[in-house]
Each structure stands twice: as C-alpha cells, then as structure tokens.
Design an enzyme around this catalytic site. Structure first.
Site, short mmCIF file in Angstrom:
data_model
loop_
_atom_site.label_atom_id
_atom_site.label_comp_id
_atom_site.label_asym_id
_atom_site.label_seq_id
_atom_site.Cartn_x
_atom_site.Cartn_y
_atom_site.Cartn_z
N ARG A 67 9.17 14.39 -10.75
CA ARG A 67 9.88 13.16 -11.54
C ARG A 67 10.53 13.13 -12.88
NH1 ARG A 67 5.89 10.38 -12.23
NH2 ARG A 67 4.07 11.71 -10.97
N TYR A 195 16.26 13.47 -6.80
CA TYR A 195 14.53 14.15 -6.44
C TYR A 195 13.52 13.00 -5.86
CZ TYR A 195 9.56 14.89 -6.83
OH TYR A 195 8.26 15.30 -6.28
N LYS A 204 8.15 5.68 -4.67
CA LYS A 204 7.39 5.12 -5.95
C LYS A 204 8.18 3.68 -6.38
CE LYS A 204 5.39 8.80 -5.74
NZ LYS A 204 3.20 8.99 -5.69
N HIS A 224 -1.89 3.53 -5.30
CA HIS A 224 -0.79 5.36 -5.29
C HIS A 224 -2.43 6.09 -4.22
CE1 HIS A 224 0.34 8.66 -7.66
NE2 HIS A 224 0.25 9.08 -5.47
N SER A 246 -0.61 12.96 -9.13
CA SER A 246 -0.04 13.24 -7.75
C SER A 246 -0.22 14.95 -7.87
CB SER A 246 1.17 13.29 -8.67
OG SER A 246 1.37 11.71 -8.40
N CYS A 248 -2.61 16.04 -6.66
CA CYS A 248 -4.50 16.51 -6.15
C CYS A 248 -5.10 16.98 -4.81
CB CYS A 248 -5.28 15.89 -7.56
SG CYS A 248 -5.03 15.37 -8.67
N ASP A 273 -0.04 8.91 0.77
CA ASP A 273 0.57 8.69 -0.41
C ASP A 273 0.19 7.24 -1.40
OD1 ASP A 273 0.97 9.27 -2.94
OD2 ASP A 273 3.18 8.56 -2.32
N ARG A 365 8.78 20.60 -1.64
CA ARG A 365 8.37 19.60 -1.84
C ARG A 365 8.70 19.29 0.52
NH1 ARG A 365 5.18 16.02 -3.59
NH2 ARG A 365 4.72 15.91 -5.91
C1 OXD Z 1 3.57 12.07 -6.52
C2 OXD Z 1 4.24 12.44 -5.43
O1 OXD Z 1 5.03 12.38 -7.78
O2 OXD Z 1 3.69 11.20 -4.08
O3 OXD Z 1 2.68 11.49 -6.58
O4 OXD Z 1 4.70 12.90 -4.58
MN MN Z 2 2.30 10.75 -4.71
#
Ligand code: OXD
Ligand code: MN
Length: 595
Positions: A67, A195, A204, A224, A246, A248, A273, A365
């Site tokens: 991002r 992306y 998002k 989130h 993100s 984590c 998420d 990913r």
């Molecule tokens: C983020 C995702 O960047 O979930 O938070 O991809």
């Molecule tokens: Mn996320």
C-alpha cells in the site's frame, strides 16, 4: 442489468475508451476464461497443478508491492473532515487531477465490470460495490475476496445504493498513482497500482475507509479487526474481535491452533482483517466479516506457524510475489521446506541461498477463499454476525508494553486503542521497524477525522448497554538479548483464556497505573517452558519507562485540536498522574527512555 450501473458504465467507458466491456457474473466459466487469458498474457504463471490444483503465481511490477499511503487521499468537501490522519484534496480537484489519467486509459484493454457484495447475502448490514477495472488479476482476486456477480446484483435489485469503484492500472508509475476516496459521493478512484490494498477496492477502500465514514453517520463501526470464536471444552463459544496493525499476525491469531496442553479448546475463524460491528437489541456489540476470502502475508506461513493457513493455500490460491521452485511450486522465507538450491525470485530472477536478497518479497501475499479455511466459523455467513465479549488491541512492541492488560472501563479501553503504536512492517511502503502511532490499527484506514472517530468510539460504548471489555496485548516483548519472551502462535490462547475469564469476573489481576495486569500465575502455563523470570518480565509495568510514552501520547492528541474528545484527554491526564504517583526519583536516574 441495474439501470444505474449501466449508465455509470457508459460514462466510464466514454472516458476510459476500452476495446471491450465485460460484465462479470462470477461464474466458473468466466473464471476459467480469465485464467486462460492471464496465462497467455503472462499476468499469471501456472503453478504445479498436480501438487497445487488451481494455484497461480502473479508477479507485480517491482515498485508496486505494498500500500502507498502517501498516494492515498480522502476527498471531503471540508479539509478538517478528513483530519490530520489523511491526505486531503477537494473532491472536484481530485476528479480534475485524475480525469486526464483515466482518459483513454483502457484503450487496447478490456474493461471489466465487477459487482460485489461485502457481507453475507441477505444481511441488512451488507453493502454493494461495483468495481470497474482493466486488470484481470483484480477480477480474479475480487472473485475470491468478495461475493462477486449474481449475489451482489440480486442484493442490489434496482437500487442506486452502491459504491462506485473505478480502477485502472494506468501505466503503473508511482508518479501517476492515486487512491482517491470520496466518502460524501460514495466513490473510489484508484489508478496506477495493481496491489491488493490499492486495487481490490472492496477491502481497505470500501470496507474500511468509506464504511468507517458511513458507520459514524449510521451508528455502527467499521474496524481493522479479526473476529474469532473461542470454544471451551464444554463447547461454549465466546467471540473476540482484535485490532492489530498490518502484518502483525492477525491471520495467525484468526486461525490459532490450540497447544496440546489445552485439550478440548478450539478457535474458529470469522474474519482475519475487517469487522463491521453494531449494537444489538441485547445491548451487546455484534460483528460480521464483510469479506469472502483472505489476503494474507505469505512469508512466515508454514505448517509450524499456521497449519490451517498453510493447508488452505494448497489449492485455488493466487500467490503474488513469491519465489518459484523448479518443480513449479512456490517457496518463501519461513516455509517449512529448506531454501531450494535454485529458484526464481519474486521478480523472476535466478536465486540461490547465496543471494543477498530475499527470494519472496516480504509483503508477498496469498489470496484464498474463506471456504477453504478448515477453522472457518459456522457463523461466517450469519447475517446478524456474532456477539463480541472482548476487544483486544495489539501491536508489535519489543519494549514497555506487557503481554496483556485490561482497561478499567470502556472509556479507558478507547484510550488504550487510541494510543496504540507499532513497529512498521512491509505492508506499506516505507522504512520497516520504525515506531509509529496507529490508533485502533486504523491510522491508514479511517476515512474521516480521527478526532471524530474517537468521539464515535466513546459514543458506541454509551449506546451498547453491555459493551465488550477491552484489553491490550503484545506478543512481541523481548528480553535483554532481543529474544522473544513469549512463544506466541497457539500459546496465545492462554492469554485469550485469561481475557475471557476476566470478562466473567474471574482471573487474577493486579491493578497498575496502566490497567489490570495478570498476576504471575494467572495465565495457564501448563506444558509451557516460560520461566517465572520471563513471566515477570512479560508482565512488568515500569512506571519510569512510561514517562516518555505519556509525553508522545500528548503530541498525538494535540494534532486533533478541538476535534479531540475531552474524555480521552482526561484519560491521558489520569495516566500521567498514576505514573507520576508510582515513580520514585531514583527510577529516573541514568535511564535510556528511547522508543
Ligand atoms: C493490510 C492488509 O495492509 O490487510 O492491512 O493487507
Ligand atoms: Mn489489514
């Protein structure tokens, strides 16, 4: 076809001038055709179909791997409504800036029209978007991440209530890349990136940025957060929602496999998420996951760390930016298999273990259907969602923050969320490992002024007669040598169990300046080799260490000026008082109070 969609498609086509327009229905035949075309064009590479049926590799442009928050805007009429947490541009200026970039952008390409549903079919909480894109990868990914095609059109009927999501790869140059949100016009325009977070606009952009704006207006919350069910040996299930920045470990926590020492326990996955939460008639907060799949970080995913995710991605999965082994299977750092002697790296260049660069991109990913997740909750499609007992806020912090502690009240819990900060990860472009503020893990995703967002959180607690209890967790505290003190992964269930005990008035804790911290024996360590000394370190609250934290919280709150709710400033002052009362002058001598 819905007339409103049709007329919007005509308008966009007049601007972008595609060679062909395809209205996507989400069928298998359509998917097969898109895959065939993508293989021919090189947008997808076939993986070993014997070993991993339905799996493909996509290699992105080398500068389009995460991002790009500096190119992401919230375009409200009034600048202050976007707040200091967002880049802002006036809506008409944003349209004027992007119109030349979109003009003719789809010449020589197919324009795909992708109706999608966020949330379970038939739920009064679900939302419809229509994404227009010129990327087959986006269409194939949207097919996994959302309920695409017919379920969306059926839900919409002839209504005009859908988010207009316009996307083009443009020329993929970061110089001409913008992700523009128009919350007041219910629209997103994104150009120049393929992306996930920039291009799969249901995620998002719609389900967090636009939804958070709507949620404030309509009395709900778009967060989130992961959502999990924790089933005890008596088969009673309680639900936890958790916000983490993100990369984590949300996906790992969402698919937690209990340790052998805790027989009879089970964790089920509702989401990894995003959570949409609403107060129910029973005074509780109810949460649903608007997504249909998982867009997870690949490196570190293995049979050891997350067997559920590992099994989930053995079929019908799109991998982005992982390495390719000679036998046509993917590989990444942290895979159970040792590094291959030869492979192609994420950019398709020859790679050996002697290479200095990583084989897979750190933000590579997987995109996989939720229905392939063995731990998926039976409530996943429940149109009402699930009732939440506890909310946890977590982040990546090597120092200062205990393994877990409990907020005294909802208001104190909102303060704990508002002061969340984390070491940065590869999910967004920029330096990795730098501490940054990330209130409620929503800093990059809150579609309006975050001061107003805090006020909304406080208000939601008032509206729910039985709001969840709020906790802060930190799996990442390290000891002197940089060693992680807590094993994490499945053993995090031990912490969740203490949290759920506390929700029912059980579980031992001591009151500290920052909140209630477990006593040394309160967390079940049966079968675990964490020493008493490490446990003491994990749970330690050192007041002197908190002095600097309190000062930087002050800086954050000042950013929001008079949009900052007084109640949180009072919480901050209260913390400062408690810390000062707990501190002795000797504590402050010769200390390094860095990050
Ligand atoms: C983020 C995702 O960047 O979930 O938070 O991809
Ligand atoms: Mn996320």
């Amino acid at each position: 076809m819905n007339e409103q969609i049709r007329s919007w498609v005509d308008q966009v086509a007049a601007m972008t001038r595609p060679d062909r327009i395809l209205i996507c229905d989400g069928s298998e035949a359509e998917k097969d055709a898109l895959i065939t075309e993508s293989l021919a064009s090189g947008e997808l590479i076939e993986l070993n179909q014997q070993r991993m049926p339905g799996c493909y590799l996509h290699r992105s442009a080398p500068h389009d791997v995460a991002r790009t928050e500096h190119l992401t805007y919230v375009c409200t009429e009034v600048k202050e409504d976007a707040g200091p947490n967002n880049n802002w541009m006036a809506p008409d200026d944003a349209i004027a800036k992007l119109t030349p970039l979109f003009t003719g952008a789809m010449k020589g390409r197919t324009m795909y029209v992708v109706p999608f549903l966020m949330g379970p079919p038939g739920s009064r909480f679900s939302k419809i978007g229509v994404e227009i894109t010129d990327s087959k990868y986006v269409v194939l990914s949207m097919r996994i991440m959302t309920r695409m095609g017919k379920p969306a059109l059926d839900h919409l009927g002839d209504s005009n209530d859908f988010t207009r999501c316009l996307h083009s790869l443009g020329d993929l140059s970061p110089d001409r890349r913008f992700i523009m949100h128009f919350p007041e016009r219910n629209a997103v325009w994104s150009i120049g990136s393929g992306y996930g977070g920039n291009a799969l606009l249901g995620k998002k952009c719609l389900a967090l940025r636009l939804a958070s704006f709507l949620a404030r207006k309509d009395g709900w919350m778009a967060e989130h957060m992961l959502i999990i069910g924790v089933e005890d040996p008596q088969k009673r299930v309680r639900y936890i929602a958790g916000a983490f920045p993100s990369a984590c470990g949300k996906t790992n926590l969402a698919m937690l496999l209990p340790p052998k020492a805790l027989p009879g326990w089970k964790v089920t996955t509702v989401g990894d998420d995003i959570a949409w939460l609403r107060p129910g008639g029973d005074g509780r907060l109810w949460a649903l996951n608007p997504e249909f799949g998982f867009f997870g970080v690949v490196p570190g995913t293995s049979r050891r760390t997350n067997p559920t995710a590992f099994d989930m991605i053995q079929r019908n999965t799109i991998f982005t930016n992982v390495a390719l082994r000679p036998d046509g299977t993917p590989w990444w750092e942290g895979h159970d298999d040792p590094a291959p002697a030869h492979a192609l790296d994420w950019q398709g260049r020859p790679w050996t273990p002697a290479s200095t660069e990583k084989a897979a991109h750190p933000n590579s990913r997987f995109t996989a259907l939720a229905s392939q997740c063995a731990s998926l909750s039976p409530e996943f499609e429940n149109p009402e969602g699930v009732p939440i007992d506890a909310i946890i806020f977590g982040a990546r912090r090597q120092r200062r923050i205990p393994l877990v502690y409990e907020a005294r009240t909802w208001q104190h819990g909102v303060f704990l969320g508002a002061t969340l900060s984390s070491e940065t990860t590869a999910a967004a472009t920029g330096k990795v490992g730098v501490l940054r503020r990330d209130p409620m893990a929503m800093w990059p995703f809150c579609g309006y002024n975050m001061g107003d967002y805090f006020t909304h959180w406080l208000e939601m607690g008032r509206r729910a007669a039985r709001p969840p209890k709020i906790f802060r967790v930190n799996w990442f505290r390290t000891g002197e040598s940089g060693r992680f003190l807590w094993p994490g992964f499945g053993d995090n269930l031990r912490v969740l169990n203490w949290i759920l005990d506390r929700c029912e008035g059980r579980g031992n804790a001591v009151d500290t300046a920052i909140g209630a911290v477990p006593t040394i024996d309160a967390i079940d360590r049966t079968g675990l080799s964490v020493s008493d000394a490490d446990m003491i370190e994990l749970l330690k609250v050192d007041p002197a260490d908190w002095v600097e934290a309190v000062a930087t919280q002050d800086e954050l709150f000042r950013m929001f000026g008079d949009r900052m709710p007084k109640a949180l400033i009072e919480e901050h002052d209260d913390l400062a008082r408690r810390i000062n009362a707990a501190i002795t002058p000797a504590d402050l001598v010769g200390r390094d109070n860095g990050a």
